[in-house]
Design a protein around this motif. Structure first.
Motif, PDB file in Angstrom:
ATOM      1  N   ILE A 510     -36.735   4.160  54.933  1.00 54.78           N
ATOM      2  CA  ILE A 510     -37.257   5.439  54.471  1.00 54.78           C
ATOM      3  C   ILE A 510     -36.315   6.526  54.928  1.00 54.78           C
ATOM      4  CG2 ILE A 510     -38.669   5.890  56.521  1.00 54.78           C
ATOM      5  CD1 ILE A 510     -40.837   6.961  54.630  1.00 54.78           C
ATOM      6  N   CYS A 511     -36.280   7.631  54.230  1.00 55.00           N
ATOM      7  CA  CYS A 511     -35.399   8.736  54.589  1.00 55.00           C
ATOM      8  C   CYS A 511     -35.942   9.447  55.823  1.00 55.00           C
ATOM      9  CB  CYS A 511     -35.264   9.729  53.426  1.00 55.00           C
ATOM     10  SG  CYS A 511     -34.461   9.015  51.973  1.00 55.00           S
ATOM     11  N   GLU A 512     -34.966   9.988  56.622  1.00 56.56           N
ATOM     12  CA  GLU A 512     -35.372  10.656  57.866  1.00 56.56           C
ATOM     13  C   GLU A 512     -36.110  11.953  57.598  1.00 56.56           C
ATOM     14  OE1 GLU A 512     -31.820  11.369  60.003  1.00 56.56           O
ATOM     15  OE2 GLU A 512     -30.918  12.655  58.486  1.00 56.56           O
ATOM     16  N   ARG A 566     -45.523  11.546  58.337  1.00 55.80           N
ATOM     17  CA  ARG A 566     -46.434  12.701  58.414  1.00 55.80           C
ATOM     18  C   ARG A 566     -45.635  13.959  58.761  1.00 55.80           C
ATOM     19  NH1 ARG A 566     -51.924  13.510  59.448  1.00 55.80           N
ATOM     20  NH2 ARG A 566     -52.257  11.277  59.560  1.00 55.80           N
ATOM     21  N   ILE A 567     -44.560  13.798  59.545  1.00 57.26           N
ATOM     22  CA  ILE A 567     -43.759  14.936  59.998  1.00 57.26           C
ATOM     23  C   ILE A 567     -42.601  15.130  59.039  1.00 57.26           C
ATOM     24  CG2 ILE A 567     -44.430  14.639  62.415  1.00 57.26           C
ATOM     25  CD1 ILE A 567     -41.859  13.178  62.902  1.00 57.26           C
ATOM     26  N   PRO A 568     -41.996  16.348  59.026  1.00 55.79           N
ATOM     27  CA  PRO A 568     -40.926  16.595  58.063  1.00 55.79           C
ATOM     28  C   PRO A 568     -39.633  15.851  58.402  1.00 55.79           C
ATOM     29  CG  PRO A 568     -41.672  18.660  59.084  1.00 55.79           C
ATOM     30  CD  PRO A 568     -42.432  17.578  59.732  1.00 55.79           C
ATOM     31  N   TYR A 569     -39.363  15.559  59.671  1.00 59.11           N
ATOM     32  CA  TYR A 569     -38.099  14.930  60.039  1.00 59.11           C
ATOM     33  C   TYR A 569     -38.349  13.948  61.164  1.00 59.11           C
ATOM     34  CZ  TYR A 569     -33.473  14.276  62.068  1.00 59.11           C
ATOM     35  OH  TYR A 569     -32.330  13.718  62.581  1.00 59.11           O
ATOM     36  N   LEU A 570     -37.666  12.791  61.040  1.00 59.08           N
ATOM     37  CA  LEU A 570     -37.719  11.778  62.093  1.00 59.08           C
ATOM     38  C   LEU A 570     -36.307  11.272  62.293  1.00 59.08           C
ATOM     39  CD1 LEU A 570     -39.503  10.086  64.016  1.00 59.08           C
ATOM     40  CD2 LEU A 570     -39.663   8.369  62.199  1.00 59.08           C
ATOM     41  N   GLU A 571     -35.859  11.198  63.553  1.00 60.43           N
ATOM     42  CA  GLU A 571     -34.492  10.797  63.859  1.00 60.43           C
ATOM     43  C   GLU A 571     -34.239   9.386  63.310  1.00 60.43           C
ATOM     44  OE1 GLU A 571     -31.536  10.188  67.719  1.00 60.43           O
ATOM     45  OE2 GLU A 571     -33.618  10.795  67.992  1.00 60.43           O
ATOM     46  N   ARG A 596     -41.147  -3.397  60.145  1.00 63.96           N
ATOM     47  CA  ARG A 596     -39.909  -2.867  60.700  1.00 63.96           C
ATOM     48  C   ARG A 596     -39.314  -1.908  59.679  1.00 63.96           C
ATOM     49  NH1 ARG A 596     -34.379  -4.603  61.514  1.00 63.96           N
ATOM     50  NH2 ARG A 596     -33.711  -4.211  63.670  1.00 63.96           N
ATOM     51  N   ILE A 597     -39.256  -0.604  60.065  1.00 64.35           N
ATOM     52  CA  ILE A 597     -38.818   0.444  59.144  1.00 64.35           C
ATOM     53  C   ILE A 597     -37.513   1.019  59.660  1.00 64.35           C
ATOM     54  CG2 ILE A 597     -39.391   2.656  58.083  1.00 64.35           C
ATOM     55  CD1 ILE A 597     -42.314   1.957  58.388  1.00 64.35           C
ATOM     56  N   LYS A 598     -36.522   1.085  58.785  1.00 64.98           N
ATOM     57  CA  LYS A 598     -35.254   1.726  59.086  1.00 64.98           C
ATOM     58  C   LYS A 598     -35.290   3.148  58.542  1.00 64.98           C
ATOM     59  CE  LYS A 598     -32.623  -2.579  58.792  1.00 64.98           C
ATOM     60  NZ  LYS A 598     -31.511  -3.299  58.098  1.00 64.98           N
ATOM     61  N   VAL A 599     -35.168   4.109  59.444  1.00 61.28           N
ATOM     62  CA  VAL A 599     -35.130   5.526  59.071  1.00 61.28           C
ATOM     63  C   VAL A 599     -33.671   5.927  59.053  1.00 61.28           C
ATOM     64  CG1 VAL A 599     -35.863   7.851  59.668  1.00 61.28           C
ATOM     65  CG2 VAL A 599     -37.380   5.911  60.108  1.00 61.28           C
ATOM     66  N   THR A 611     -23.123   6.022  56.515  1.00 58.68           N
ATOM     67  CA  THR A 611     -23.274   6.426  57.920  1.00 58.68           C
ATOM     68  C   THR A 611     -24.719   6.304  58.355  1.00 58.68           C
ATOM     69  OG1 THR A 611     -21.451   7.976  57.608  1.00 58.68           O
ATOM     70  CG2 THR A 611     -22.841   8.270  59.566  1.00 58.68           C
ATOM     71  N   GLY A 612     -25.553   6.640  57.439  1.00 56.54           N
ATOM     72  CA  GLY A 612     -26.963   6.511  57.764  1.00 56.54           C
ATOM     73  C   GLY A 612     -27.388   5.085  57.978  1.00 56.54           C
ATOM     74  N   ALA A 613     -26.804   4.160  57.209  1.00 57.39           N
ATOM     75  CA  ALA A 613     -27.152   2.757  57.388  1.00 57.39           C
ATOM     76  C   ALA A 613     -26.747   2.268  58.761  1.00 57.39           C
ATOM     77  CB  ALA A 613     -26.471   1.931  56.308  1.00 57.39           C
ATOM     78  N   VAL A 614     -25.554   2.723  59.249  1.00 58.97           N
ATOM     79  CA  VAL A 614     -25.131   2.328  60.596  1.00 58.97           C
ATOM     80  C   VAL A 614     -26.051   2.933  61.640  1.00 58.97           C
ATOM     81  CG1 VAL A 614     -23.242   2.438  62.250  1.00 58.97           C
ATOM     82  CG2 VAL A 614     -22.761   2.047  59.837  1.00 58.97           C
ATOM     83  N   ALA A 615     -26.348   4.169  61.461  1.00 56.28           N
ATOM     84  CA  ALA A 615     -27.252   4.813  62.416  1.00 56.28           C
ATOM     85  C   ALA A 615     -28.613   4.178  62.404  1.00 56.28           C
ATOM     86  CB  ALA A 615     -27.343   6.315  62.096  1.00 56.28           C
ATOM     87  N   ALA A 616     -29.048   3.776  61.209  1.00 57.15           N
ATOM     88  CA  ALA A 616     -30.366   3.153  61.119  1.00 57.15           C
ATOM     89  C   ALA A 616     -30.390   1.788  61.772  1.00 57.15           C
ATOM     90  CB  ALA A 616     -30.775   3.039  59.657  1.00 57.15           C
ATOM     91  N   ALA A 617     -29.234   1.197  61.972  1.00 60.85           N
ATOM     92  CA  ALA A 617     -29.186  -0.105  62.624  1.00 60.85           C
ATOM     93  C   ALA A 617     -29.497  -0.025  64.101  1.00 60.85           C
ATOM     94  CB  ALA A 617     -27.811  -0.730  62.421  1.00 60.85           C
ATOM     95  N   GLY A 618     -29.660   1.202  64.660  1.00 58.75           N
ATOM     96  CA  GLY A 618     -30.068   1.343  66.060  1.00 58.75           C
ATOM     97  C   GLY A 618     -28.943   1.754  66.979  1.00 58.75           C
ATOM     98  N   LEU A 619     -27.772   2.187  66.494  1.00 56.81           N
ATOM     99  CA  LEU A 619     -26.641   2.581  67.320  1.00 56.81           C
ATOM    100  C   LEU A 619     -26.510   4.105  67.288  1.00 56.81           C
ATOM    101  CD1 LEU A 619     -24.015  -0.088  66.234  1.00 56.81           C
ATOM    102  CD2 LEU A 619     -25.523  -0.132  68.231  1.00 56.81           C
ATOM    103  N   GLY A 620     -26.451   4.655  68.496  1.00 57.57           N
ATOM    104  CA  GLY A 620     -26.282   6.098  68.593  1.00 57.57           C
ATOM    105  C   GLY A 620     -24.822   6.490  68.502  1.00 57.57           C
TER     106      GLY A 620
END
Length: 805
Positions: A510-512, A566-571, A596-599, A611-620
């Motif tokens: 889902i989109c952040e 529910r909120i407008p933005y989620l990291e 299991r949801i990838k934001v 870039t979002g896919a990499v970030a969604a994989a759990g790496l900061g």
């Protein structure tokens, strides 16, 4: 034209009584004075008006008749051709046409001066019946004096050919029992003579008939047409199946005194009609059959029929007219023997019928001929005895279906599945066993057939198809031989709510940032059946609180819902969201499932970016930077190692070798199988490789001289002990020292010497091996083994007679 001596021609039909007159007339025609045929004269009449010429109509020249087969003498004069102008000028006569100057040429010729026309050979009317010639008259210069005249010559037929039948053997047939006057067949003979005269008129008659049964003259023949017909009744194929008739054909209208005759054979077959009904050989037949058997021949019904075998008049057809209302039996006809095979087609039961009394009737495939009555022997009785056999137990209802709820505990009695023994007249004991139980849920009481569970019945098991579970059981008696039967038990399992629903899907993205179309559709699956499945209830747990704070679920339908932010933005990251799913059973069952949801950050189309896919994989961001630094360090280490290796290789190549390059065998090409041009072109001194005559030069060899390949006979020497000095700086000196020490050791193996294995040399200091005799009774001296060195010390101790231990 003048008709001198011409007579009119009339065709006459001679009767046999006038034959003599005909011959006499032909003789007169042949022997009479030949007539003279003159060319027609030309008459001219002048016309004052147009000087037209009119020719007077010529006389018709009558034909010339020549009998065939004349005996001559030849040439024989036929007629004389003459022109009225032969008195004034010289005339030359000639004839043309087939038989003269055209094929068949040479039959007729003419004297060119006198005009006498001759026939040169006998004629055959059957080859050619007439000739058409033309007579010509010219002067001495070849000018035509007269117009050509036509001469027709007819060959008079003589009776010189016999009648010939088209076939030497004629085949005909007539049904048996035929009435007089029935047509049988026709024979035909032809005569090559003139059919308009008696010479070619053929008449027929029957010379003989074989056999003479029932009378000698069963047939007659039409003398003119050759049709053969019956003249009497009584033809019976069963008595006489064929007649042989000799037919004679005679010309001269059948005159046996003057005519020529020929004969042919007529074979008349008497065809069969169904005038003999089939008759059974006995009035009563008997047989026996075991119960419960089919396609078994009980007995064979024998029949006699005198009609032609293997024909519809002979083939028997059997029918059962009484005694078998249930249709247990049928009768099939043996096509070879015509017997009736009484066969069981439906099983018989000894307990129901111990015997059958049948009435059978036999007939033919073809109907009986008119006026023939069926025989009383066409009907017979058949007595059939039924044999009792041990029948297997029978389950009254198979398959038997029962209904139970799933989850029935072990030890529950489901039903009694009992079988019955059909052998009522014999008391037998029936026992039971399990034949097929795929899930091993059931057991059966061996004595009474009671079915009991051994495990929980699960409708969701892989062995249950369409809520139905099947098991097969065996029932057997104690008869001899033992008989067994099978029965199938079907258990219909009623569903209970014993399976909680499971959330679907397990993963989503889902989109952040919350968008209208950024939602996740969720549903559930339940192994149970209606009504223990949907509609489902989806809800978020109250703990932890962040779940309901960040997410919400909205219901779409009975089986579907939507999960969204529910909120407008989620990291961006990966989140595991617990969802509680409940079914509609009574009572309902719930299940806490994780999705299991990838934001991730999304582009304008609502799709996750790379870039979002990499970030969604759990790496900061920090983790990504650390990974990149590690990769750079590893690449630098690999590069440094490669540079160091190349530098070391250059240094090793720049340093000079410690040994002579010619003696270095590491990088040289060694050739082992190269052959020269022979011994003559070799500059080798083989004497250095020969076996020496003595060992003195080896014993007295000075230090430093290279040894040859020979075992020394002196005591084994020790290697010189090198003093403890620092390691030499030059590895070459170290190697030379080791080589010198090895060369000075006479007991060292010849690793660096030339070895010759196939060169015998000029002699040997050792004795021949053949001189050794192991079977000799004398003592052998082996003391010389002590001189061979330490390697033969043990052998010298064993054979050399050394001191005992």
């Amino acid at each position: 034209m003048k008709k001198n001596g011409a007579v009119g021609r009339r065709i006459c039909h001679y009767t046999p009584n006038a034959l003599t007159k005909k011959k006499q007339m032909l003789s007169r025609v042949w022997e009479s004075q030949p007539r003279v045929i003159k060319f027609s004269r030309r008459h001219q009449r002048a016309s004052s008006a147009n000087s037209l010429r009119r020719q007077k109509r010529d006389w018709v020249i009558p034909p010339i008749n020549v009998p065939e087969n004349s005996r001559g003498p030849f040439p024989h004069m036929l007629v004389r051709i003459r022109s009225d102008q032969d008195k004034d000028v010289g005339i030359r006569y000639s004839i043309t046409g087939a038989g003269a100057d055209q094929p068949p040429s040479g039959i007729y010729n003419i004297d060119p001066i006198s005009g006498n026309m001759f026939v040169t050979q006998p004629l055959d009317r059957e080859e050619r019946a007439s000739f058409h010639l033309r007579a010509h008259a010219v002067d001495m210069n070849g000018n035509q004096v007269e117009n050509p005249i036509d001469l027709y010559i007819y060959v008079i037929d003589m009776n010189d050919n016999r009648p010939e039948f088209q076939n030497q053997v004629y085949n005909g047939s007539v049904p048996e029992g035929s009435k007089p006057g029935s047509s049988v067949m026709q024979v035909t003979a032809t005569d090559s003579d003139d059919s308009t005269t008696a010479n070619g008129m053929v008449r027929y008659r029957i010379l003989s008939q074989t056999p003479h049964s029932p009378i000698p003259n069963m047939f007659t023949i039409n003398s003119e047409t050759g049709d053969i017909v019956t003249v009497a009744a009584g033809l019976d194929r069963e008595k006489v199946s064929q007649y042989t008739i000799i037919v004679q054909a005679t010309d001269m209208e059948g005159n046996l005194n003057f005519g020529l005759s020929n004969t042919a054979t007529a074979l008349i077959s008497i065809t069969d009609i169904n005038d003999n009904p089939p008759e059974l050989t006995v009035r009563t037949f008997a047989g026996e059959v075991p119960e419960n058997k089919v396609n078994v021949v009980v007995t064979n019904l024998t029949v006699v029929d005198r009609d032609q075998p293997h024909s519809p008049n002979w083939n028997a057809v059997y029918r059962i007219v009484s005694g078998d209302p249930s249709g247990h039996f049928t009768i099939r006809t043996n096509p070879i023997t015509n017997e009736g095979m009484l066969t069981v087609v439906k099983p018989v039961d000894f307990e129901m019928n111990r015997a059958f009394m049948l009435t059978v009737v036999v007939s033919n495939q073809a109907h009986l001929a008119s006026g023939i009555q069926s025989s009383l022997q066409s009907t017979a009785g058949v007595t059939i005895s039924v044999q009792d056999v041990n029948e297997p137990p029978v389950f009254p209802v198979s398959p038997k279906m029962i209904r139970f709820e799933e989850g029935v505990p072990a030890g529950t009695t489901l039903t009694v599945f009992a079988a019955q023994d059909p052998d009522h007249f014999i008391h037998q004991i029936v026992r039971y066993s399990k034949l097929s139980d795929p899930a091993n849920w059931l057991k059966i009481n061996r004595t009474n057939g009671q079915i009991t569970t051994m495990a929980l019945l699960d409708r969701e098991s892989m062995y249950v198809k369409n809520n139905m579970y099947e098991a097969t059981f065996l029932a057997y008696d104690n008869g001899s031989p033992q008989a067994s039967g099978t029965g199938t038990l079907q258990i219909y399992l009623i569903d209970v709510n014993d399976n909680a629903p499971v959330l679907i899907p397990k993963e989503a993205q889902i989109c952040e940032r919350a968008r209208p179309n950024s939602r996740i559709n969720i549903t559930a699956s339940d192994a149970d059946a209606e009504p223990n499945v949907g509609p489902f209830v989806f809800e978020l747990p109250s703990f932890p609180a962040s779940i309901r704070r960040n997410w919400t679920i909205s219901r779409l339908s009975g089986d579907y819902a939507q999960l969204r932010l529910r909120i407008p933005y989620l990291e961006a990251g990966v989140y595991e969201i617990p969802v509680i799913v409940s079914d509609s059973g009574n009572p309902p069952l719930s299940n806490r499932s994780l999705i299991r949801i990838k934001v991730c950050p999304c582009d304008n189309n609502g799709d996750c970016s790379a870039t979002g896919a990499v970030a969604a994989a759990g790496l900061g961001t920090g983790a990504i930077i650390a990974i990149l630094i590690c990769i750079i360090i590893l690449l630098s280490m690999v590069l440094l190692f490669v540079v160091w290796m190349k530098r070391r290789e250059k240094e090793r190549q720049a340093k000079p070798l410690l040994i002579d390059p010619e003696d270095d065998v590491r990088d040289n090409i060694l050739k082992y199988d190269e052959e020269g041009g022979g011994e003559e072109d070799q500059d080798y001194d083989l004497s250095q490789l020969q076996q020496p005559e003595s060992l003195e030069h080896i014993i007295n060899k000075p230090t430093g001289v290279r040894r040859v390949d020979e075992r020394p006979v002196i005591a084994e020497s020790q290697y010189p002990v090198r003093p403890s000095v620092p390691h030499p700086g030059d590895i070459g000196d170290f190697i030379n020292d080791g080589l010198r020490a090895a060369d000075n050791d006479p007991t060292a193996p010849p690793y660096d010497s030339l070895l010759v294995f196939d060169y015998e040399g000029s002699g040997s200091t050792a004795g021949s091996v053949s001189s050794l005799n192991s079977t000799s009774s004398g003592d052998q001296d082996y003391d010389y083994l002590n001189d061979w060195g330490p390697r033969f010390k043990k052998l010298a101790d064993l054979y050399g007679g050394g001191d005992d231990d």
